[in-house]
Design an enzyme around this catalytic site. Structure first.
Site, PDB file in Angstrom:
ATOM      1  N   TYR A  97       0.834  -1.213   0.000  1.00  0.00           N
ATOM      2  CA  TYR A  97       0.000   0.000   0.000  1.00  0.00           C
ATOM      3  C   TYR A  97       0.869   1.263   0.000  1.00  0.00           C
ATOM      4  O   TYR A  97       0.600   2.220  -0.728  1.00  0.00           O
ATOM      5  CB  TYR A  97      -0.897  -0.058   1.234  1.00  0.00           C
ATOM      6  CG  TYR A  97      -1.931   1.025   1.380  1.00  0.00           C
ATOM      7  CD1 TYR A  97      -3.105   1.015   0.626  1.00  0.00           C
ATOM      8  CD2 TYR A  97      -1.768   2.049   2.314  1.00  0.00           C
ATOM      9  CE1 TYR A  97      -4.068   1.989   0.802  1.00  0.00           C
ATOM     10  CE2 TYR A  97      -2.725   3.024   2.490  1.00  0.00           C
ATOM     11  CZ  TYR A  97      -3.884   2.995   1.733  1.00  0.00           C
ATOM     12  OH  TYR A  97      -4.842   3.971   1.918  1.00  0.00           O
ATOM     13  N   LYS A 139       0.818   4.083  -2.810  1.00  0.00           N
ATOM     14  CA  LYS A 139       0.417   5.465  -2.501  1.00  0.00           C
ATOM     15  C   LYS A 139       1.550   6.452  -2.770  1.00  0.00           C
ATOM     16  O   LYS A 139       1.302   7.611  -3.123  1.00  0.00           O
ATOM     17  CB  LYS A 139      -0.070   5.551  -1.054  1.00  0.00           C
ATOM     18  CG  LYS A 139      -1.410   4.825  -0.806  1.00  0.00           C
ATOM     19  CD  LYS A 139      -2.496   5.302  -1.738  1.00  0.00           C
ATOM     20  CE  LYS A 139      -3.892   4.988  -1.227  1.00  0.00           C
ATOM     21  NZ  LYS A 139      -4.923   5.349  -2.243  1.00  0.00           N
TER      22      LYS A 139
END
Ligand code: NAP
Length: 253
Positions: free
Chosen positions: A154, A158
């Site tokens: 993640y 991101k």
């Protein structure tokens, strides 16, 4: 009376959480809104709330990581609502695990939804924005882009979206298109509720613990994020591009 034509906004992952709040906020700002989520039925409640408040919205089903579904969803939106002028890349998933336990499937799912999804959606809408000489792309990054235990997949996605955003700003600026990222800290949604469940604590306890470390001493709400997106999606933010706006109740380091 304003003569500005109603612009069309597309919000991905808009069935719930930050996406739903953003779709409702952009509708209140005067946009016609495509409420895009994995299936049409899941977006129906967001569409109903927008219509109840006098707005115009269309539920659209598509997996943002699937090229064919994205292309046909954007074509349908352009035909039924009008050419997209605002895109909010919000759809997201978590597959948290420490690196040594993280599977290739966990890595690929997160990378595909966030990175591939934002790429496919932006590529599909940009031609409408270029033709119109105006566009706003707002992409959801996260404070996790700075690194977060258990989120190698993640955090990488991101952080990647921040580089993606800056590149869009450079390439598309000459066509009147801005691109910015909003990077929330802790926001109370089903995503963070699921994290609490995985940790074996109640959502209330999780929120209290996190709030204690946030300078403003509270966790964020989907509306806190929608407010920032509304500014970046609006007419008046045309000289703000390639930026990452942290919405986290304090500075991050
Ligand atoms: P959420 O409550 O889990 O909502 C995410 C939405 O995206 C769901 O409706 C989900 O549909 C949809 N979605 C998932 N995969 C999709 C796909 N492939 N195609 C289309 N739609 C898809 O999440 P949230 O907390 O509102 O987060 C929204 C965004 O903000 C995400 O990008 C997230 O990473 C980011 N963010 C959140 C926080 C936070 O604290 N909540 C912090 C920083 C950043 P299903 O329900 O069917 O799966």
């Amino acid at each position: 009376m304003s003569t500005t034509p109603q612009r069309v906004a597309v919000v991905t992952g808009a069935a719930r959480g930050i996406g739903a709040a953003t779709a409702e906020r952009l509708a209140a700002d005067g946009h016609a809104v495509a409420v895009l989520d994995l299936d049409t039925a899941s977006g129906a409640e967001t569409v109903r709330r927008i219509a109840e408040n006098g707005g115009r919205a269309l539920a659209v089903g598509a997996d943002v990581s699937d090229e064919r579904q994205v292309e046909s969803a954007v074509a349908r939106i352009a035909e039924e609502l009008g050419p997209p002028a605002v895109l909010v890349n919000n759809a997201g998933v978590l597959r948290d695990n420490l690196l040594f336990r993280m599977t290739v499937a966990d890595w690929d799912t997160v990378s595909n939804v966030h990175l591939r999804g934002a790429f496919l959606m932006t590529r599909a809408v940009q031609k409408h924005m270029v033709d119109a000489g105006h566009g706003r792309v707002v992409t959801l990054s996260s404070s996790s882009a700075l690194g977060n235990r258990g989120q190698a997949n993640y955090a990488a996605a991101k952080a990647g979206l921040q580089g993606f955003t800056k590149t869009l700003a450079i390439e598309l600026g000459r066509f009147g298109i801005t691109a910015n990222a909003v990077a929330p800290g802790f926001i109370a949604t089903e995503m963070t509720a699921a994290t609490a469940a995985r940790m074996g604590i109640t959502f209330e306890e999780f929120q209290e613990r996190c709030a204690a470390d946030i300078p403003v001493r509270r966790v964020g709400t989907p509306d806190d994020v929608a407010e920032a997106v509304s500014f970046l999606a609006g007419e008046r933010s045309g000289f703000v591009s390639g930026q990452v706006l942290y919405v986290a109740g304090g500075p991050l380091c």
